[in-house]
Design an enzyme around this catalytic site. Structure first.
Site, PDB file in Angstrom:
ATOM      1  N   CYS A 348       0.834  -1.219   0.000  1.00 43.73           N
ATOM      2  CA  CYS A 348       0.000   0.000   0.000  1.00 43.73           C
ATOM      3  C   CYS A 348       0.861   1.259   0.000  1.00 43.73           C
ATOM      4  CB  CYS A 348      -0.981   0.029   1.179  1.00 43.73           C
ATOM      5  SG  CYS A 348      -2.196  -1.276   1.107  1.00 43.73           S
ATOM      6  N   ALA A 349       2.014   1.148  -0.628  1.00 41.28           N
ATOM      7  CA  ALA A 349       2.890   2.321  -0.795  1.00 41.28           C
ATOM      8  C   ALA A 349       3.539   2.141  -2.161  1.00 41.28           C
ATOM      9  CB  ALA A 349       3.923   2.379   0.328  1.00 41.28           C
TER      10      ALA A 349
END
Ligand SMILES: Cc1ncc(COP(=O)(O)O)c(C=O)c1O
Length: 398
Positions: A348-349
């Site tokens: 999620c980055a």
């Protein structure tokens, strides 16, 4: 920590195990479980008291200032979205491409997304330059929010929060801290760090009951439209459709029946951590982290991902790749044959992880790195035997 014997949990950064203190607090309250702020009965009064006491305890743990609000949310994502919705009109936001999506996506159009810096010093200089530029461009007066992570969920590296806060304030800006990964590992004090807002998730802080917190300055929160419209957020509602007086204070943004058990669980963990010797816990985790990182470095095909120098301060999170091996396959193999749970993907980055994968390829000179990574993360309850098991497994899998 609660857990399942035989399962090696090295995925604390995604969701940490449940602390015994959280489970006990919930078990104790459950017979009394009742409505919060809505009833006159004994159960309701006790539940209301427990909820408000939890707010107080969590605020104390985070070191809030007098007058700050402590708003209960679902998680860090929810807390940062609430802050984004509470920005004053015309506010500008400055963040980094190194952030988790939760601190990248909620912000309005026109947000300045600074490139991933190569060092903590670069981060401070980049914010300084961006704020100078914004101040020049906006004629000086617009509200500005700088929002950064305390510790990266990809690399575990700690960001120079206190320095960034000083720079932000020098330019008349505010600063929000995404402390989802920092709070479980290190003491966090809003007042000492001089940050304006902090966001945390209970499930990363050993209290997995669907709770999060946004704590910080009251004025923007009190001036903003309620995050959710509904019961509990109002002082009074008239007969006309839009005839409503909204409450001030944290309740303004907590419409609907709140997550009492989550709040109480989180407060119990905060109390337990406050009583613990956090320096000793930190030292233990750092020793395990060193064992893990040096073990990984000794495996010829393993390449660590990092933004800053190899010896930059970090919490118990390490991302890496096994050259020539697909990360999802390695993770599945670790789960199936070694009972080790860790995370694979881009965490999620995506902008940060992709950049670090490219940098790892350059640094290692390997052309066979996979397009996604693996992440091992530790915390309270992690042991040297678990770390060694991962190292043994990776060595065998290679
Ligand atoms: C640094 C960071 N910020 C924000 C989040 C979002 O947390 P949550 O999923 O609890 O909202 C995470 C979750 O991994 C995180 O690591």
């Amino acid at each position: 920590m609660l857990g399942v014997p035989g399962q090696v949990n090295l995925d604390y950064a995604a969701t940490a195990p449940c602390a015994r203190a959280a489970a006990d607090a919930v078990a104790e309250l459950l017979p009394w479980y009742g409505s919060v702020h809505r009833g006159a009965g004994a159960l309701s009064r006790r539940s209301t008291l427990a909820y408000e006491r939890a707010r107080q305890d969590v605020g104390d743990f985070l070191g809030v200032r007098a007058g700050d609000h402590v708003v209960f949310t679902r998680n860090t994502t929810d807390a940062l979205n609430l802050l984004a919705r509470a920005l004053p009109p015309g506010a500008r936001v400055v963040t980094f491409a190194a952030e988790h999506h939760a601190n990248l996506l909620p912000w309005p159009a026109g947000t300045v997304r600074l490139p991933v810096p190569g060092s903590a010093g670069d981060a401070v200089r980049a914010v300084d330059a961006a704020l100078r530029e914004l101040r020049r461009g906006s004629g000086g007066g617009a509200p500005i929010l700088v929002t950064v992570t305390g510790a990266s969920n990809v690399t575990g590296e700690c960001w120079p929060v206190a320095e960034l806060a000083r720079v932000a304030h020098r330019h008349g800006a505010r600063i929000a801290l995404d402390a989802a990964q920092l709070a479980p590992h290190a003491e966090l004090d809003i007042t000492a760090l001089a940050v304006d807002y902090v966001a945390v998730s209970g499930h990363k802080l050993y209290a997995p009951f669907g709770i999060g917190v946004l704590a910080g300055r009251a004025d923007w929160l009190d001036a903003a439209p309620p995050y959710l419209a509904g019961g509990g957020a109002t002082l009074g509602v008239g007969a006309a459709t839009h005839d409503v007086r909204w409450a001030d204070g944290p309740g303004r943004h907590e419409a609907g029946t709140p997550n009492l058990l989550g709040a109480v669980a989180l407060a119990a963990v905060c109390a337990a951590l406050s009583e613990a010797d956090r320096d000793a816990l930190y030292a233990h985790e750092q020793a395990l982290l060193t064992r893990l990182r040096s073990g990984l470095a000794a495996l010829p095909d393993v390449v660590e991902l990092r933004t800053f120098d190899a010896d930059a301060p970090r919490v118990g999170i390490v991302s890496f790749v096994v050259a020539g091996r697909d990360s999802a396959t390695v993770a599945a193999d670790l789960a199936q044959h070694w009972q080790i749970g860790l995370r694979d993907g881009l965490f999620c980055a995506h902008p940060l992880a992709r950049r670090l994968l490219a940098e790892a390829a350059t640094r290692s000179g390997r052309r066979d790195l996979p397009p996604t990574a693996l992440r091992a993360s530790i915390g309270l309850g992690s042991t040297a035997a678990q770390v060694d098991r991962l190292l043994t497994a990776l060595s065998a899998i290679r």
